[in-house]
Design a protein around this motif. Sequence first.
Motif, short mmCIF file in Angstrom:
data_model
loop_
_atom_site.label_atom_id
_atom_site.label_comp_id
_atom_site.label_asym_id
_atom_site.label_seq_id
_atom_site.Cartn_x
_atom_site.Cartn_y
_atom_site.Cartn_z
N GLU A 1 26.84 -2.16 7.30
CA GLU A 1 27.79 -2.38 8.38
C GLU A 1 28.38 -1.07 8.86
O GLU A 1 29.52 -0.98 9.30
N ARG B 1 41.47 2.07 2.92
CA ARG B 1 40.31 2.41 2.09
C ARG B 1 40.69 2.44 0.61
O ARG B 1 39.85 2.20 -0.26
N GLY C 1 42.71 0.39 -0.71
CA GLY C 1 43.02 -0.95 -1.17
C GLY C 1 44.35 -1.50 -0.70
O GLY C 1 44.79 -2.55 -1.21
N ASP D 1 46.21 -3.68 1.46
CA ASP D 1 45.90 -4.75 2.41
C ASP D 1 46.89 -4.81 3.56
O ASP D 1 46.55 -5.23 4.67
N ASP E 1 35.91 -14.70 8.12
CA ASP E 1 34.80 -14.18 7.31
C ASP E 1 34.51 -12.72 7.66
O ASP E 1 34.29 -11.89 6.77
N LEU F 1 37.10 -10.42 6.26
CA LEU F 1 36.91 -10.28 4.81
C LEU F 1 35.76 -9.33 4.52
O LEU F 1 35.86 -8.46 3.63
N ARG F 2 34.66 -9.46 5.27
CA ARG F 2 33.54 -8.53 5.11
C ARG F 2 33.97 -7.10 5.42
O ARG F 2 33.58 -6.15 4.71
N TRP G 1 36.99 -5.82 5.23
CA TRP G 1 37.89 -5.35 4.17
C TRP G 1 37.08 -4.90 2.95
O TRP G 1 37.34 -3.82 2.39
N ARG G 2 36.09 -5.71 2.59
CA ARG G 2 35.29 -5.35 1.42
C ARG G 2 34.38 -4.16 1.67
O ARG G 2 34.03 -3.43 0.74
N GLY G 3 33.98 -3.96 2.94
CA GLY G 3 33.06 -2.88 3.25
C GLY G 3 33.70 -1.67 3.89
O GLY G 3 33.00 -0.78 4.38
N ARG H 1 32.63 1.89 3.37
CA ARG H 1 31.37 2.34 3.97
C ARG H 1 31.54 2.72 5.44
O ARG H 1 30.59 3.16 6.08
N THR I 1 28.35 -11.51 11.67
CA THR I 1 28.87 -12.74 11.05
C THR I 1 28.54 -13.94 11.91
O THR I 1 28.10 -14.99 11.40
#
Length: 351
Positions: free
Chosen positions: A3, A26, A28, A30, A64, A67-68, A70-72, A75, A93
């Motif tokens: 991504e 980055r 963490g 939120d 979704d 969330l993707r 946030w997790r990525g 990168r 998505t």
Amino acid sequence: MSEVFSATSADTAVEGAEDPDLALARDGDDAAFTRLIEPLRRELHAHCYRMLGSTHDADDALQDALLRAWRGLARFEGRSSLRSWLYTVATRTCLDIVETRGRRALPVDLGPSSDHTVVGDNPLADVAWLGPYPDAGLGDGPAGPDARYEQREAVELAFVAALQHLPGNQRAALLLFEVLGFSAAEIATTMNTSTTSVNSALARARKVVEEKVPSPTQQRTLRKIDDARLREIVAGFSTALERGDADTLAALLTQDVTWSMPPMAHWYHGIAAVIDFALRVPLTGCGSWRHLPTSANGQPAVGFYLWNDDLGAYLNWSINVLTLRGERIAEITTFIGPDHFPSFGLPASLA
């Protein structure tokens, strides 16, 4: 699927110091991530609706996608703006959802119009229906300099319905190119394909959309109508239904008017058929109505409420989106169901 997204002409990253919230996110934080994405949430939601044809699916897709993201986020290399990167994540998505849920439809997509009024029509629960979109949810983000469609044109019912006839890759390519102004090369990166494939998808998509979307657009039509006159048309339609006044209703319609009512399969075409349906069902066969004006898909709309004896109140029944030609109503699309009302900020009932 990676991504990481290269810089785009739609929104090139600003050179200089990195946003401190990005660095915090980055690591963490939120709350910092929420501050970053909040200004973009509405326009990303509208993009998901254009892709999916459903406010509820857009809700799920955006949740979704974020969330993707946030997790990525680690990168995200910053070679593009965060906005461009988030559009990439959201588009991918939506493409995943399109593969599993298929396209959404209107009654006109399922078969010819009915030549007689169907009383007691039953909803079709096995059809994924196109839904209305509240104008309050339209994003205000700028389109790219080469974008063809303005933001409101790109959520008009005819345009979103036409998009549903396209495979997911063509749908995404058209929206990214024509609505957001991304280049073919940038879209190829987003979709992990070649520029040649993107150009081919764009050519096929444009042909379908040009065949299915009438000209002029609703935005161009509405700009030619005085605001006071537009309110008169909407009020005339609404009060005609409340009073059971078929003559007033007929005077507001084009000769080739259509009326469809998802999730009901039957629909009507031509003023004779539409007025016959109106006389036998909403004007005399349903009970007492009340209404609240609203706006949907960049078009005038009305929320209708039907009297319920048991509860002693008017309950939310349908969102009616009006498509105009000149100063007459050419299409009435009645989206039946109380689940449409919350996103419009309309109450569940009227006293």
